[in-house]
Design a protein around this motif. Structure first.
Motif, PDB file in Angstrom:
ATOM      1  N   TYR A  55      -0.492  -4.327   8.094  1.00 19.91           N
ATOM      2  CA  TYR A  55      -0.451  -3.398   9.194  1.00 19.91           C
ATOM      3  C   TYR A  55       0.451  -2.274   8.695  1.00 19.91           C
ATOM      4  O   TYR A  55       1.511  -2.551   8.130  1.00 19.91           O
ATOM      5  CB  TYR A  55       0.136  -4.072  10.438  1.00 19.91           C
ATOM      6  CG  TYR A  55       0.089  -3.176  11.641  1.00 19.91           C
ATOM      7  CD1 TYR A  55      -1.130  -2.911  12.267  1.00 19.91           C
ATOM      8  CD2 TYR A  55       1.224  -2.570  12.131  1.00 19.91           C
ATOM      9  CE1 TYR A  55      -1.191  -2.059  13.365  1.00 19.91           C
ATOM     10  CE2 TYR A  55       1.172  -1.722  13.221  1.00 19.91           C
ATOM     11  CZ  TYR A  55      -0.041  -1.471  13.836  1.00 19.91           C
ATOM     12  OH  TYR A  55      -0.098  -0.629  14.911  1.00 19.91           O
ATOM     13  N   PRO A  56       0.032  -1.027   8.880  1.00 19.54           N
ATOM     14  CA  PRO A  56       0.788   0.061   8.252  1.00 19.54           C
ATOM     15  C   PRO A  56       2.277   0.037   8.611  1.00 19.54           C
ATOM     16  O   PRO A  56       2.627  -0.114   9.778  1.00 19.54           O
ATOM     17  CB  PRO A  56       0.130   1.327   8.830  1.00 19.54           C
ATOM     18  CG  PRO A  56      -1.235   0.909   9.267  1.00 19.54           C
ATOM     19  CD  PRO A  56      -1.108  -0.526   9.673  1.00 19.54           C
ATOM     20  N   ILE A  57       3.110   0.150   7.628  1.00 21.13           N
ATOM     21  CA  ILE A  57       4.546   0.285   7.873  1.00 21.13           C
ATOM     22  C   ILE A  57       5.214   0.806   6.607  1.00 21.13           C
ATOM     23  O   ILE A  57       4.920   0.365   5.493  1.00 21.13           O
ATOM     24  CB  ILE A  57       5.183  -1.059   8.334  1.00 21.13           C
ATOM     25  CG1 ILE A  57       6.584  -0.817   8.879  1.00 21.13           C
ATOM     26  CG2 ILE A  57       5.214  -2.083   7.204  1.00 21.13           C
ATOM     27  CD1 ILE A  57       7.115  -1.959   9.732  1.00 21.13           C
ATOM     28  N   THR A  58       6.100   1.738   6.814  1.00 21.23           N
ATOM     29  CA  THR A  58       6.899   2.278   5.727  1.00 21.23           C
ATOM     30  C   THR A  58       7.959   1.259   5.359  1.00 21.23           C
ATOM     31  O   THR A  58       8.582   0.703   6.261  1.00 21.23           O
ATOM     32  CB  THR A  58       7.599   3.579   6.181  1.00 21.23           C
ATOM     33  OG1 THR A  58       6.599   4.436   6.737  1.00 21.23           O
ATOM     34  CG2 THR A  58       8.301   4.268   5.031  1.00 21.23           C
ATOM     35  N   GLU A  89      -6.128  -1.260  -2.046  1.00 22.80           N
ATOM     36  CA  GLU A  89      -7.434  -0.924  -1.485  1.00 22.80           C
ATOM     37  C   GLU A  89      -8.178   0.041  -2.405  1.00 22.80           C
ATOM     38  O   GLU A  89      -9.385  -0.081  -2.597  1.00 22.80           O
ATOM     39  CB  GLU A  89      -7.251  -0.317  -0.093  1.00 22.80           C
ATOM     40  CG  GLU A  89      -8.551  -0.292   0.689  1.00 22.80           C
ATOM     41  CD  GLU A  89      -8.347   0.068   2.158  1.00 22.80           C
ATOM     42  OE1 GLU A  89      -7.191   0.043   2.634  1.00 22.80           O
ATOM     43  OE2 GLU A  89      -9.351   0.387   2.816  1.00 22.80           O
ATOM     44  N   THR A  94       3.341   0.129   3.106  1.00 21.32           N
ATOM     45  CA  THR A  94       1.923   0.500   3.143  1.00 21.32           C
ATOM     46  C   THR A  94       1.373   0.960   1.801  1.00 21.32           C
ATOM     47  O   THR A  94       0.232   0.665   1.455  1.00 21.32           O
ATOM     48  CB  THR A  94       1.688   1.628   4.160  1.00 21.32           C
ATOM     49  OG1 THR A  94       2.518   1.384   5.286  1.00 21.32           O
ATOM     50  CG2 THR A  94       0.245   1.690   4.589  1.00 21.32           C
ATOM     51  N   TYR A 113      -2.702   1.181  -2.344  1.00 20.53           N
ATOM     52  CA  TYR A 113      -3.011   1.147  -3.771  1.00 20.53           C
ATOM     53  C   TYR A 113      -4.007   0.028  -4.080  1.00 20.53           C
ATOM     54  O   TYR A 113      -4.970   0.215  -4.818  1.00 20.53           O
ATOM     55  CB  TYR A 113      -1.723   0.960  -4.579  1.00 20.53           C
ATOM     56  CG  TYR A 113      -1.959   1.141  -6.061  1.00 20.53           C
ATOM     57  CD1 TYR A 113      -1.909   2.399  -6.631  1.00 20.53           C
ATOM     58  CD2 TYR A 113      -2.267   0.054  -6.862  1.00 20.53           C
ATOM     59  CE1 TYR A 113      -2.161   2.575  -7.983  1.00 20.53           C
ATOM     60  CE2 TYR A 113      -2.522   0.217  -8.211  1.00 20.53           C
ATOM     61  CZ  TYR A 113      -2.464   1.488  -8.770  1.00 20.53           C
ATOM     62  OH  TYR A 113      -2.725   1.648 -10.101  1.00 20.53           O
ATOM     63  N   GLN A 132       3.783   0.189  -6.866  1.00 24.95           N
ATOM     64  CA  GLN A 132       2.668   0.065  -7.796  1.00 24.95           C
ATOM     65  C   GLN A 132       2.807  -1.163  -8.684  1.00 24.95           C
ATOM     66  O   GLN A 132       1.836  -1.886  -8.918  1.00 24.95           O
ATOM     67  CB  GLN A 132       2.584   1.332  -8.668  1.00 24.95           C
ATOM     68  CG  GLN A 132       2.227   2.568  -7.859  1.00 24.95           C
ATOM     69  CD  GLN A 132       2.631   3.866  -8.545  1.00 24.95           C
ATOM     70  OE1 GLN A 132       3.544   3.885  -9.387  1.00 24.95           O
ATOM     71  NE2 GLN A 132       1.969   4.954  -8.172  1.00 24.95           N
ATOM     72  N   GLU A 174      -6.896  -4.050   7.012  1.00 27.70           N
ATOM     73  CA  GLU A 174      -5.916  -3.476   7.942  1.00 27.70           C
ATOM     74  C   GLU A 174      -6.071  -4.230   9.257  1.00 27.70           C
ATOM     75  O   GLU A 174      -7.131  -4.204   9.872  1.00 27.70           O
ATOM     76  CB  GLU A 174      -6.191  -1.977   8.145  1.00 27.70           C
ATOM     77  CG  GLU A 174      -5.185  -1.314   9.079  1.00 27.70           C
ATOM     78  CD  GLU A 174      -5.617   0.089   9.550  1.00 27.70           C
ATOM     79  OE1 GLU A 174      -6.507   0.699   8.952  1.00 27.70           O
ATOM     80  OE2 GLU A 174      -5.028   0.553  10.549  1.00 27.70           O
TER      81      GLU A 174
END
Ligand SMILES: Cc1ncc(C[n+]2csc(CCOP(=O)(O)OP(=O)(O)O)c2C)c(N)n1
Ligand SMILES: Cc1ncc(C[n+]2csc(CCOP(=O)(O)OP(=O)(O)O)c2C)c(N)n1
Ligand code: SF4
Ligand code: SF4
Ligand SMILES: [Mg+2]
Ligand SMILES: [Mg+2]
Lengths: 656, 310, 310, 656
Positions: D264-267, D277, D270, D275, D247, D307
């Motif tokens: 691109y989603p990734i831990t 968005e 993401t 946040y 944050q 994305e």
């Protein structure tokens, strides 16, 4: 012959037969018993941009080039505009009289910078080839004007071929004229033509005729007496190989048992894959232990070469093939390697043997695709996130390319990890006469592999096969996909001995240590001679030169010259970049005066040595204009270092 | 020894969410392998990254859980090195059609003999429900803050345009039918796609079991069949393909399952290699001996070296 | 000041081979820009890597010569940051459908307002003639040691499956017609593909000028038109699409040029963003002020911070 | 409160409200005026695997965790199996009596290794929760059994809700019971519930009721007297932020003017993009220089978050947006960064500002996606082929995350290069009470940008705009795509000033030097305080600790403890990894006793320091099991180094 042998340069527009012409030339020279070194410079372009080929030869081995020519063989105007002033005193320019009136403005491919340089020299924006020739004469360069059209006309008359069809043999005129003024045996030239055109009769005949006519023309013009160098054949007891780096690596892969090669086209790596594809069907020896005889099985072996959709597929497909049991590799260059990074990490994590042959070229980014550089050392050492073991070996010359290509697979399979074979554009496209490969000395070591019988025994003993078993050797036996009596799992996630995902901190530590320890095992087991070449070791050298990769040749030539002047120069060529031979390097360099020579901007090896040993070189010689280091420029640089007149960092800027 | 269904299972704890469609797909694969009596040691299952990609760990066969989007090239490498393997490739919809779309398309061109099973849940499951390339434009699953901003890829059409020679669609909760499709796909010679509608109860609250059940029907119940052979006339081809595209486009009150397309005109990549390298199948890359008992290389290159000797 | 055609040219020496189809494409683009009276400063041309990719250097407009296969995402980023730009994307067939296939497919899903020009010469030109993804199975160009081992991608079909809303095909040597197609594509709101048949005389000795000339014809000469709108009925849609696919498949004695497909049903990506962010077009990312004259940031986050203040 | 504050741990299955529960807990504690530190541990899994949340709080700032708890708040069996023995003497286990008979074999998600460990302890394969509780008691840990079902039943009765719907509030029971035994103010807990559920009335009401009933139950069982810690509210003058790293970075980007983010989603990256968005519509201030007033323009600004189809598209799309003039960035983690490498090089070559926020996680390869590590330092420093300048800055805590996020864009635009903001999973998901951001102190510097008027003038002066002009400052003015009165070209190839391809060796050298010199300019201009944090500088410290990134917190806490014991510890936190502050580091460390602390295997910073200064640490403390370093383990390690009892390399292995 002067003490740097003879330098010859042929130039022309891309796509007009520069390489072919050079091949004929150096093949002829090599056939006459000389040692040859040849290098190529060309633009990232298919047709039209300026390209040239440089050849140096001598009766003793030659490993490098100088920035000067004895003979400039041209058949267009641009070559003369660009190279005229690179002549040694007494050197020759061979040119087509048809170009005498061509002006700089008529040559759109002349870079603005070069054009302005010429105009500046003449203080005039309309410089013609005749001006340039006059200028060259004023520097003591001789000119050998030849009417190329006349020669071709004669050939056309004799053969009935159309003149327009013959113009593509202008390169052969330039080559033949060069050999003619060298008083070189025409018969050998013709043999070379035959060899280069692989006996294609019509072509060979035409080209030979061109050669004959050129010889006659040169004779009739009396040029033979105007040039005072003569090249007579010398006797050789044994044969040599005339070969370039791409080819040597391809052959190494074949001998080393590589059976699966993936690639996505990229300069300068593609030629290797293309060569492999041309030789996809292999003959193999079958050894009969009873009769103790070897039999050749024709076409019984093969290498599958796959053109992939990108480099990500190239590395991952190679990994798939390796898991299935093939010795697998891929070849690429900078941009391609940048895309292989994730796959590399997967190989490290899953202990999958794979060989990446990495041809460095001018970077960063697309950079200078057809130019050379040693700019990727740090990158390949650290590519991919997280920590895993890898082996990186850098070849210094064409012979090393061959043997290292084989060694890479042994390392990869023995230690179960990715191996990067680091070479460069210069090695890939340079040609040399080298000693024939000693294939008998080569050994193949595939590491520990269980077959279905081993697995059966395991099973019968009530044990499960565990792909990542923790054992005393530190290296778990592999099995191939499809082996009966077991299965395995692998994953890019951290995993347990079976290969299933785990996030347990204890197993994680053990697995991480198991992987990382392999690099220590490798460092212990790999013999010193595979780690470094230490030339002229000494406790009281005037200077120790440290370098890596393709600079080897020019440094050896340099030391040869300096030793004649009485200097004692030691040379440590580092071959194994990971695991780094820190102890040895520290031992050699401690308390020495040493310098680092690299074909890059920042002196990456120097940084690596300092990281590993704390030691810093006295001077750093670098070059990053996309051209290899020449003997003349490094001579000046090292001489001034020896004389204490140099600043810490010396940038070499030679080359056209 | 006769193999039992349980012989295709592993001891690994299956950690998908309760109600996940993946369970049904897993069972279908295990049953298909069992019914085809395939030796687990001759089967290699490749996957990328995602919830779906954990599948190989739950199946007793060689399991290669690779990188996000890259299962196909790994699988192709293995299959070409050892063409005797039975190769399955598990793709997530993000995995196979987002990051892996380039491989998906280019694999179609090769027609390597393998079976692709595409788990379509409309979301990126393992990264918590972002829209995947198959989620329709404007839909807002409960995991999305805003409605989906992208149009959807139609995997059937994309596979057709890319050259897959067998294209089918199954449903995760209809295990017997999905098993049947997977068996057909494995038996097909060439690249086969089984597109599986897979509910993800955790993130996709639109394409749920309740949503699918009333909509699904089976193509063959309508007498649909689309087999293209070398005998198929141009006209017949166009008729069949038009209908196929029509069926592929159908997504509303009725959603078809079944075999959309079988093309028997193409050789496999392995056959094409064999046409170049006669010994390829007898002695494929993974099986070749490369050294003698003393470790000496046995590749004979003297002939080649003549080109260089001077 | 009135712009002249020469205002769209640069002084850079064009270094394609004599006879290369790229010259015709270059002229077509320059003429299209000229006839549309586009300010060069408002046009951005993106390309990947290859012979084709050198095009931007020869056009007087913003020219972004990017990485192999990646022109599309660069272009999309620029267009979304500044939606006022006219964006052209030049793809080689290897560049766009080999290494870049994933972006090609996923760009279709977005329908960003841009024009893709695909140079199809069947080979990887700049790396010396390897087979590209559009070369047909079994063909052996003079640059190949063996016949092509892969099936070909049909760019028209692939674009359709991926969601492009305008799909046309031109021919490099028919400059006036190609220019017309490019103009139509630029005028189309959404992602437009112009597939260009481009002879490469140096490496592709099969698909040459001589080969193409007798085969090419124009779709509109046959009265073909395929425009899909929200009014198009399901039935009409299927009829049109069937014909489109038929035409897309046609590759033999006759090869069609023209506009294969126009789909007017979809909003552009920019419109979808605007639906979320009302100020998007008024104040797009590239145009936003982010600090005051003293360099102080002007983004006001006090409201957001309340969530964290404790 | 003991001298390490209070440690609290809540565990349960993924997807059952662990984070929510923890939020309620630490929000309540923070509302009561305490400093809070919270960290999360979870598996790469959506539902079912074990997850836990650790909170430590104190009346003075807390920056780290210890491996022990004062209270273990559980609502499943697995948590007790795994964590029971981590209690401090006198600590409490809160658990649901419903689980007493659950045995290890009933918990399939227990790793084999943990299971075997438990069985080993009991010498028995059937261990139940009651056994574990007994065992814990034997170590002096108190147990607080509660019948969770009874509480929920009461709530069900009172509200008419179905019991099955209420079980998801088991987490709140565990939280409330913890606070109850701490004698914590129920009213504050309720306020926290309200805040965490953002005032969603029904949910708030239900949860508050559960809290009340739990308090009552705890009371009625007399547990309050059995636990001797009491937490009373303390007064604060000023407010603090309770925020995590994801944050803070997102907010930094908004303030810093980032207007285009791709991902691109990734831990664990993401969450930041999600946040952003959520906050895509922005309010902006408009400054009226006449009235000298600021007005808030609602929704006048925005950030476009896209994305993408992969990380290659993420970086290249961000580059496109940057070329168009937006401050652009992308966020990713290891595997994603591995795919961005080629795009990174393009940015370097073309001097395109871009910010990559890189969240390190457990590697290599897919590794341990939800665990932490500092394993990518070398990788990001050397990623991509060839040589080009980049700036790499590593944040040490959540405040730094915010300010550095802004700084990155300034660096990127000022020096026209890619900037990598290096953080990690630990920072991303840890929550802390920190001082409010001092936004007034922040400045935005976009570097040299020409607008259409500048270009008009240039044009009128007869000059062409050259994107890569060689000038005295070393940095060429940028223009954005679409700017009137000019155009530019760029290419990944080496280029001339106009941005057209060149292979001329002279221009190449100049262009290479122009690019590389920027890193020297940056090194000169960036102030020391942005390069390092030097805590407790001293000439006679007992030890200097050198570290980077998220280890900062635990080291500060450690020094606090050691200084109480009389040790004088100096701490050099290196923030700017490239350009590396070699001179300063050398000056500080020369002739000192110093150690390096890193959350990786090989001590990458130690290597970097040696490369840049030649200096080697006396000891190296590393940890690579995917867990952050705890205060208790580093205390032991450093203590033994201080006492001269340690080997060179110390591996920390704590964490569950
Ligand atoms: C290169 C890379 N980028 C991102 C990720 C993070 N990641 C893990 S799973 C996943 C999405 C999976 O979605 P999908 O393929 O649809 O599979 P599902 O989980 O839905 O089965 C992503 C993006 C990754 N592992 N590697
Ligand atoms: C990542 C990467 N891989 C490989 C290359 C080498 N490369 C340069 S051009 C090219 C092929 C171009 O073919 P195509 O896209 O068909 O364009 P054409 O030259 O035919 O116009 C390749 C593979 C590269 N530049 N980058
Ligand atoms: S998140 Fe969705 S796809 Fe993943 S395991 Fe859970 S239900 Fe299945
Ligand atoms: S190689 Fe082919 S595509 Fe490239 S410039 Fe030459 S003719 Fe054109
Ligand atoms: Mg999915
Ligand atoms: Mg092409």
């Amino acid at each position: 012959m002067n003490n740097r042998g003879i330098s010859w340069l042929i130039g022309g527009a891309q796509g007009t037969g520069i390489e072919r012409g050079a091949s004929i030339f150096f093949t002829a020279i090599a056939m006459a018993g000389y040692y040859v070194f040849g290098k190529r410079e060309y633009h990232s372009n298919i047709m039209g941009e300026h390209s040239y080929y440089y050849v140096r030869f001598d009766s003793k081995p030659v490993y490098s080039h100088i920035e000067k020519y004895n003979i400039l063989a041209s058949y267009d105007a641009e070559t003369i505009f660009r190279h005229s002033l690179e002549g040694l005193p007494g050197s020759a320019i061979i040119y087509d009289t048809g170009y005498l009136n061509v002006k700089t403005k008529d040559v759109p491919t002349l870079d603005k910078r070069v054009r302005e340089d010429i105009h500046g020299r003449f203080n005039n924006n309309f410089v013609s080839i005749s001006d340039i020739i006059e200028e060259a004469k004023s520097y003591g360069i001789k000119s050998f004007p030849i009417n190329y059209k006349e020669i071709l006309n004669k050939v056309a008359l004799k053969t009935g071929e159309k003149l327009s069809e013959l113009t593509r043999m202008n390169n052969v005129i330039a080559v033949s004229a060069s050999l003619a003024i060298l008083k070189f045996d025409l018969a050998i030239l013709k043999k070379a033509i035959d060899r280069v055109f692989k006996g294609r009769k019509v072509v060979v005949k035409l080209n030979s005729l061109v050669a004959e006519e050129t010889y006659e023309m040169v004779n009739s013009l009396g040029y033979i007496n105007e040039f005072n160098i003569k090249i007579s054949p010398i006797e050789n007891k044994s044969k040599r190989l005339l070969i370039n780096g791409n080819q040597a690596i391809a052959l190494g892969k074949l001998v080393g048992g590589c059976r699966f090669q993936t690639y996505y086209p990229i300069t300068p790596a593609t030629d290797e894959s293309a060569y492999l594809e041309e030789h996809e069907i292999l003959d193999v020896e079958n050894y009969d232990p009873v009769k103790s005889e070897r039999e050749i099985l024709k076409g019984a072996g093969s290498i599958v070469v796959v053109e992939t959709e990108d480099e990500i597929a190239a590395i991952t497909m190679a990994l798939g093939a390796s898991l299935a049991g093939a010795r697998a590799s891929t070849s690429t260059s900078g941009p391609g390697f940048s895309l292989m990074v994730e796959g590399l990490g997967f190989a490290g994590m899953n202990e999958i043997p794979v060989v990446i042959t990495h041809y460095q070229r001018g970077g960063p980014s697309t950079g200078m695709p057809t130019r050379t550089e040693q700019g990727d050392l740090r990158f390949v050492l650290h590519a991919s996130h997280g920590e895993f073991p890898r082996i990186v070996i850098a070849s210094g010359d064409i012979s090393e390319c061959f043997y290292d290509a084989i060694r890479c697979f042994n390392y990869a399979e023995k230690y179960q990890l990715p191996v990067i074979h680091l070479v460069d554009r210069f090695l890939a496209h340079s040609v040399e006469t080298i000693e024939p490969f000693d294939i008998k000395s080569v050994r193949i070591d595939r590491g520990i592999i269980f077959d279905e019988n081993d697995l059966k025994k395991l099973k019968e003993g009530g044990e499960k096969y565990k792909r990542f078993i923790f054992n005393s050797t530190g290296i778990s036996p592999r099995i191939f996909l499809g082996t009966k009596n077991a299965v395995f799992w692998i994953t890019g996630d951290e995993h347990d001995e079976l290969g299933h995902i785990t996030e347990d901190p204890v197993i994680r530590d053990k697995m991480m240590e198991k992987r990382m320890k392999k690099i220590e095992i490798a460092e212990r087991e790999i013999p010193l001679e595979e780690k470094v070449n230490h030339f002229f070791p000494s406790y009281n050298s005037d200077l120790t030169i440290v370098s890596w990769g393709s600079t080897k040749g020019v440094i050896l030539d340099l030391i040869d010259e300096l030793s004649k002047e009485g200097y004692k120069i030691e040379f440590l060529q580092i071959r194994l970049m990971s695991p780094f031979p820190s102890n040895y390097v520290e031992k050699v360099l401690f308390n020495k005066k040493w310098i680092c020579v690299e074909n890059n901007y920042s002196g990456q090896l120097a940084g690596l040595i300092r990281e590993k040993t704390g030691l810093k070189p006295n001077n750093l010689i670098v070059k990053y204009n996309g051209r290899p280091i020449s003997l003349d420029e490094i001579y000046i640089a090292v001489k001034s270092i020896l004389e204490g007149k140099s600043s810490y960092k010396v940038v070499l800027r030679g080359g056209a | 020894m006769e193999l039992k269904l349980t012989d295709y299972r592993t001891e690994v704890h299956v950690n998908w969410c309760p109600g996940c469609g993946d369970y049904g797909i897993l069972s279908s694969i295990q049953q298909a392998l069992f019914e085809l009596k395939l030796d687990p040691s001759n089967v290699a299952i490749f996957s990328g990254i995602g919830c779906s990609a954990k599948t190989p760990h739950y199946i007793n066969a060689y399991g290669v859980h690779t990188l996000h989007g890259r299962a196909l090239p790994y699988a192709i490498g293995a299959k070409l090195a050892n063409p005797e393997l039975t190769v399955l490739v598990i793709l997530g919809d993000g995995d196979g059609l987002g990051i892996g779309a380039g491989h998906f398309v280019n694999a179609g061109r090769r027609n390597v003999d393998l079976t692709v099973i595409l788990y379509d849940n409309g979301v990126y499951g393992l990264t918590k429900g972002q829209a995947s390339p198959t989620l329709k434009l404007g839909l807002k699953t409960k995991s999305l803050p805003k409605p989906n901003i992208n149009q959807a890829i139609n995997p059937i059409l994309l596979a057709f345009a890319s050259g897959y020679t067998f294209i089918a669609r199954g449903y995760a909760y209809d295990v017997p039918y999905l098993k049947y499709l997977i068996k057909e796909a494995i038996n097909h010679k060439g690249s086969a796609l089984v597109h599986v509608l897979q509910p993800c109860p955790v993130y996709n609250d639109i394409n749920t079991k309740e949503w699918y059940t009333p909509r699904l029907y089976k193509l063959e119940q309508e007498g649909y069949e689309c087999i293209i052979t070398n005998e198929t006339t141009e006209e017949e081809y166009l008729r069949k393909i038009s209908l196929m595209i029509q069926k592929a486009n159908e997504w509303g009150n009725r959603i078809p399952l079944g075999i959309f397309y079988r093309d028997l005109r193409y050789t496999t990549y392995e056959e094409r290699i064999e046409a170049r390298i006669p010994s390829y199948r007898l002695n494929p890359p993974a099986k070749q001996k490369i050294s003698d008992p003393f470790g000496k290389p046995i590749t004979y290159i003297d002939k080649i070296l003549e080109e260089f000797l001077i």
